[in-house]
Enzyme design. Structure first.
Site, PDB file in Angstrom:
ATOM      1  N   LYS A  52      72.364 171.271  14.327  1.00  0.00           N
ATOM      2  CA  LYS A  52      74.500 170.867  14.217  1.00  0.00           C
ATOM      3  C   LYS A  52      75.632 170.870  13.187  1.00  0.00           C
ATOM      4  O   LYS A  52      76.561 171.107  13.289  1.00  0.00           O
ATOM      5  CB  LYS A  52      74.138 169.363  15.284  1.00  0.00           C
ATOM      6  CG  LYS A  52      73.529 169.582  16.627  1.00  0.00           C
ATOM      7  CD  LYS A  52      73.128 168.871  17.001  1.00  0.00           C
ATOM      8  CE  LYS A  52      72.760 168.409  18.749  1.00  0.00           C
ATOM      9  NZ  LYS A  52      72.050 167.460  19.337  1.00  0.00           N
ATOM     10  N   GLN A  96      70.948 161.637  16.963  1.00  0.00           N
ATOM     11  CA  GLN A  96      69.669 162.418  17.817  1.00  0.00           C
ATOM     12  C   GLN A  96      68.995 161.077  18.412  1.00  0.00           C
ATOM     13  O   GLN A  96      68.409 160.028  17.428  1.00  0.00           O
ATOM     14  CB  GLN A  96      69.241 163.112  16.429  1.00  0.00           C
ATOM     15  CG  GLN A  96      68.440 163.888  17.280  1.00  0.00           C
ATOM     16  CD  GLN A  96      69.140 164.924  17.694  1.00  0.00           C
ATOM     17  OE1 GLN A  96      69.948 165.263  17.316  1.00  0.00           O
ATOM     18  NE2 GLN A  96      68.393 165.518  18.687  1.00  0.00           N
ATOM     19  N   ASP A 119      79.127 162.517  22.589  1.00  0.00           N
ATOM     20  CA  ASP A 119      78.200 163.138  23.415  1.00  0.00           C
ATOM     21  C   ASP A 119      78.356 162.241  24.474  1.00  0.00           C
ATOM     22  O   ASP A 119      77.577 163.422  25.183  1.00  0.00           O
ATOM     23  CB  ASP A 119      76.748 162.300  22.593  1.00  0.00           C
ATOM     24  CG  ASP A 119      75.825 163.026  21.797  1.00  0.00           C
ATOM     25  OD1 ASP A 119      75.545 164.194  22.266  1.00  0.00           O
ATOM     26  OD2 ASP A 119      74.603 162.429  21.140  1.00  0.00           O
TER      27      ASP A 119
END
Ligand code: NAP
Length: 294
Positions: A52, A96, A119
């Site tokens: 990412k 994460q 997200d």
């Protein structure tokens, strides 16, 4: 003859589009900024965060990475999230998952400013998705949506069966495809571990989406002749990475199918960039509205 849905190619197209947007924003004095937060040493999570970070640099984002000790307290993590919420250089915050057991994942996700929740997991953004308002779509189902759209696969009125009802894939996938809009408008059935006659239900699908986490769960008898098959699954086995679909058996029945490598995975990463650049654009719009008012 089955056709392969090339997620690598579509993801690359999307990265080019994001780069163009990013360059445009830079001319207005805004550099899209993404902060990634990794807690602990989970090897898979490390790989994802590395990718990412690399992706975001490739599209000229400002990128900030926070690697935190496994034993960090929930309070400390919450205060980092707060700092990032208040940092004007950051338009997207990605924590994460999974987090270590002593940290309440929901509490962390709810602490992220919904305007920076790239997200798409914050309850406010999930709620907006439910009622069809513009929001950040969770990256994996958003990626699948883009694959269907860009391959001109008809979803209007299509029977879609999703296997799996997780908050990050199955549920948002259903919500995206059932919206009354172009590229969606499908009749969606969501199945899970308590579903009766799952194979019979799956075999009626025009579009079958597998997000289960069980290697080669979807066998040929579960697939209708000519169906579109999307395999979200990534399972580490002795034979390497294997999807939730038995690709070799199913490919002879499907009209379109995603491979395990170069299917949905690259799209998930690309959609994070899309959400971040979108967040930066919204930030820019808010700024210009404020300056008009003043
Ligand atoms: P998850 O949270 O573990 O959810 C799995 C879902 O599958 C659950 O809803 C579960 O049902 C259902 N399920 C499990 N066994 C089943 C069975 N025997 N019959 C029917 N349904 C069953 O998993 P996830 O996070 O959604 O991920 C699913 C897969 O996608 C994993 O392989 C993951 O690695 C992969 N993934 C890939 C990407 C990507 O970018 N490619 C992104 C995210 C996830 P219950 O709810 O009843 O337990």
């Amino acid at each position: 003859m089955v056709q392969i849905i090339d997620g690598e190619k579509i993801a690359s197209d999307i990265r080019s589009e994001v780069l163009a947007e990013s360059e445009k924003l830079k001319k207005e004095g805004i550099t899209p900024g993404l902060a990634t937060v990794l807690v602990g040493e989970n090897p898979a999570s490390k790989v994802y965060v590395n990718m990412k970070e690399k992706d975001s640099k490739a599209v000229q984002f400002y990128s900030e990475r926070h690697d935190l000790d496994e034993n960090i307290t929930e309070e400390r993590l919450l205060s980092l999230v707060e700092e990032l919420n208040n940092n004007d250089k950051i338009h997207g915050i990605l924590v994460q998952l999974p987090l270590p057991k002593h940290i309440d994942e929901n509490k962390i996700l709810e602490a992220i400013d919904p305007a920076k929740d790239v997200d798409g997991f914050h309850p406010i953004n999930v709620g907006k998705l439910v009622i069809g308002l513009e929001t950040f779509l969770p990256c994996t189902p958003h990626g699948v949506f883009q694959l269907l759209k860009r391959y001109n696969i008809e979803t209007d009125g299509a029977d879609v069966v999703i296997i799996g009802r997780s908050n990050i894939v199955g549920k948002p996938m259903a919500l995206i495809l059932m919206q009354r809009k172009k590229g969606a408008n499908a009749t969606v059935t969501v199945t899970h571990s308590a579903t009766k006659d799952l194979a019979a239900k799956a075999s009626k699908a025009d579009i079958l989406i597998a997000a289960i986490g069980k290697p080669k769960f979807v066998t040929a008898d579960m697939v209708k002749e000519g169906a579109v098959v999307i395999d979200v699954g990534v399972n580490r086995t002795e034979d390497g990475l294997v999807g939730d679909v038995d690709f070799e058996a199913v490919k002879d029945k499907a009209s379109w199918i995603t491979p395990v490598h170069g299917g949905v995975g690259p799209m998930t990463r690309a959609m994070l960039l899309v959400n971040t650049v979108e967040s930066a654009k919204r930030h820019s719009n808010r700024q210009s509205k404020v300056s008009v008012k003043n």
